[in-house]
Scaffold this active site. Structure first.
Site, PDB file in Angstrom:
ATOM      1  N   GLU A  96       0.811  -1.216   0.000  1.00  0.00           N
ATOM      2  CA  GLU A  96       0.000   0.000   0.000  1.00  0.00           C
ATOM      3  C   GLU A  96       0.843   1.263   0.000  1.00  0.00           C
ATOM      4  O   GLU A  96       1.933   1.296   0.566  1.00  0.00           O
ATOM      5  CB  GLU A  96      -0.905   0.013   1.237  1.00  0.00           C
ATOM      6  CG  GLU A  96      -2.042  -0.953   1.117  1.00  0.00           C
ATOM      7  CD  GLU A  96      -2.607  -1.362   2.459  1.00  0.00           C
ATOM      8  OE1 GLU A  96      -3.783  -1.097   2.707  1.00  0.00           O
ATOM      9  OE2 GLU A  96      -1.862  -1.957   3.261  1.00  0.00           O
ATOM     10  N   CYS A 109       3.448   8.346   1.346  1.00  0.00           N
ATOM     11  CA  CYS A 109       3.854   7.380   2.373  1.00  0.00           C
ATOM     12  C   CYS A 109       4.027   6.031   1.696  1.00  0.00           C
ATOM     13  O   CYS A 109       3.080   5.487   1.121  1.00  0.00           O
ATOM     14  CB  CYS A 109       2.778   7.309   3.458  1.00  0.00           C
ATOM     15  SG  CYS A 109       3.141   6.076   4.730  1.00  0.00           S
ATOM     16  N   CYS A 116       4.917  -7.000   7.827  1.00  0.00           N
ATOM     17  CA  CYS A 116       5.947  -6.536   8.772  1.00  0.00           C
ATOM     18  C   CYS A 116       6.185  -7.608   9.821  1.00  0.00           C
ATOM     19  O   CYS A 116       5.250  -8.273  10.269  1.00  0.00           O
ATOM     20  CB  CYS A 116       5.493  -5.234   9.445  1.00  0.00           C
ATOM     21  SG  CYS A 116       6.766  -4.482  10.484  1.00  0.00           S
ATOM     22  N   CYS A 120       4.321  -4.721  16.289  1.00  0.00           N
ATOM     23  CA  CYS A 120       3.810  -3.699  17.210  1.00  0.00           C
ATOM     24  C   CYS A 120       2.325  -3.985  17.415  1.00  0.00           C
ATOM     25  O   CYS A 120       1.558  -4.071  16.452  1.00  0.00           O
ATOM     26  CB  CYS A 120       4.013  -2.302  16.630  1.00  0.00           C
ATOM     27  SG  CYS A 120       5.745  -1.902  16.344  1.00  0.00           S
ATOM     28  N   CYS A 123      -0.738  -1.937  15.836  1.00  0.00           N
ATOM     29  CA  CYS A 123      -0.673  -1.643  14.401  1.00  0.00           C
ATOM     30  C   CYS A 123      -1.288  -2.796  13.600  1.00  0.00           C
ATOM     31  O   CYS A 123      -0.900  -3.954  13.781  1.00  0.00           O
ATOM     32  CB  CYS A 123       0.789  -1.441  13.994  1.00  0.00           C
ATOM     33  SG  CYS A 123       1.018  -1.162  12.233  1.00  0.00           S
ATOM     34  N   ASN A 223       6.450   5.515  21.406  1.00  0.00           N
ATOM     35  CA  ASN A 223       5.149   4.947  21.787  1.00  0.00           C
ATOM     36  C   ASN A 223       5.022   4.471  23.231  1.00  0.00           C
ATOM     37  O   ASN A 223       4.002   3.887  23.607  1.00  0.00           O
ATOM     38  CB  ASN A 223       4.773   3.780  20.860  1.00  0.00           C
ATOM     39  CG  ASN A 223       4.842   4.170  19.408  1.00  0.00           C
ATOM     40  OD1 ASN A 223       4.476   5.280  19.045  1.00  0.00           O
ATOM     41  ND2 ASN A 223       5.353   3.296  18.562  1.00  0.00           N
ATOM     42  N   CYS A 340      -2.002   6.131   9.663  1.00  0.00           N
ATOM     43  CA  CYS A 340      -0.881   5.513  10.361  1.00  0.00           C
ATOM     44  C   CYS A 340      -1.351   4.278  11.139  1.00  0.00           C
ATOM     45  O   CYS A 340      -2.274   4.360  11.943  1.00  0.00           O
ATOM     46  CB  CYS A 340      -0.325   6.563  11.323  1.00  0.00           C
ATOM     47  SG  CYS A 340       1.322   6.231  11.833  1.00  0.00           S
TER      48      CYS A 340
END
Length: 359
Positions: A96, A109, A116, A120, A123, A223, A340
């Site tokens: 994306e 972006c 991934c 996290c 996410c 975070n 995000c």
């Protein structure tokens, strides 16, 4: 021979190996990255015989747009299918890209991996796991294609953020090969001030990046305000805890115009208290030039909630009052899952045709 993603030197060597003058490689490089020509037949300053030969012996492989989603805020999320090819790209994958126009500039972006591996917990991309690394050409295509599609309305300045799917520093060589072409005045010619790489805190990668002659700005996904909290939210912290990460940040060589950016996703009731803010101030105190982007969490099917505007405001005030520049960054494209932490390869069936078009 795949041309997209190749450096000027590689293209010059390729042309020399064909028995052509090396400068033909420089012409191909300029046509690909500065002029966005994706067919050798369009490179009209090459001799016809060379164009014909290249059409047989080389290719420029572009991803296919599976869907485009237009947000009410003007941004667009592209869902690309990546073609399969040799060993590096044998696994089919999608990726994306988010194109965000604003006054005087556009921000793109881009993703550096399909999926991934960092996991996290807040996410949505983490739910995919790692599908595969992207090649330099696949990374560059994510910038070239939206720029070409949107060329009629482009603003003078383009910002690139390597903040889509994936951890850029776990795909270091292809990412840096793409970044060198992005930053090269003879390539895509984007200023290092306008390219930002975001990492979850891969310390060896940060140390490698510090040695690079041409490099983007660096953003760290923080975070959390202590190890216990960060271990829970970002398991990578168990490998590179905050003390190790902050030491790498302290040693990172900043250019005269540069600061380190820390991204802090605000999770209601988890990491957004006044005490969290004070701990962040103490954590960043030893560093030279920093700023903090506070990012309200973008909803997805995960067990978290957004911080209230009051909590976010208080958190920011505490940082600013203690000399830490802090900004609240609301993500674009939330309504089409382009914000995000929302990039999870979602296709939205039945989307109005005025908003999404299929290839």
């Amino acid at each position: 021979m795949e041309l997209l993603g190749k450096s000027k030197e590689e293209l010059r060597e390729f042309c020399a190996a064909l028995g052509e003058p090396a400068f033909r490689g420089t012409q191909i490089y300029h046509a690909l990255y500065a002029e966005r020509k994706f067919d050798v037949a369009q490179v009209t300053n090459l001799p016809a015989a060379l164009r014909e030969r290249l059409s047989k012996e080389a290719r420029i492989t572009l991803p296919e747009v599976k869907q485009r989603f237009a947000s009410a805020d003007g941004s667009a999320r592209y869902l690309y299918a990546l073609p399969t090819g040799g060993k590096e790209t044998a696994r089919p994958a999608s990726v994306e890209v988010v194109f965000m126009p604003s006054e005087g500039r556009q921000t793109i972006c881009i993703s550096t991996q399909a999926g991934c591996a960092v996991d996290c917990h807040f996410c949505l991309t983490a739910q995919l796991g790692l599908i595969r690394n992207l090649t330099a050409g696949e990374i560059l295509a994510q910038v070239l294609l939206p720029l070409e599609e949107q060329k009629a309305g482009l603003a003078p300045q383009t910002n690139i953020v390597l903040m889509g799917q994936g951890e850029p520093l776990l795909n270091f060589e292809p990412v840096m090969a793409a970044v060198r072409i992005l930053l090269d005045p003879g390539g895509m010619g984007i200023s290092p001030k306008h390219v930002t790489l975001s990492t979850s805190g891969i310390v060896p990668g940060i140390e490698r990046l510090a040695q690079e002659k041409a490099r983007p700005k660096l953003a760290i996904s923080l975070n959390a305000s202590n190890d216990e909290q960060r271990d829970e939210l970002m398991p990578i912290n168990k490998k590179y805890p905050l003390s190790v990460l902050m030491e790498a940040c302290k040693n990172y060589p900043l250019r005269t115009w540069e600061h380190l950016t820390f991204e802090y996703v605000m999770l209601g009731g988890l990491n957004d208290t006044a005490e969290d803010a004070r701990r962040v101030v103490r954590l960043l105190a030893p560093l030279k030039s920093v700023k903090v982007n506070l990012i309200p969490w973008n909803p997805g099917e995960l067990p978290y909630r957004e911080s209230t505007p009051e909590r976010i405001g208080e958190f920011r005030r505490i940082l600013v009052d203690r000399g830490v520049p802090a900004f609240v960054r609301y993500s674009r494209g939330r309504d089409v899952m382009a914000a995000c932490g929302q990039l999870a390869l979602l296709q939205i069936d039945g989307f109005p045709l005025s908003v999404v078009s299929h290839q």
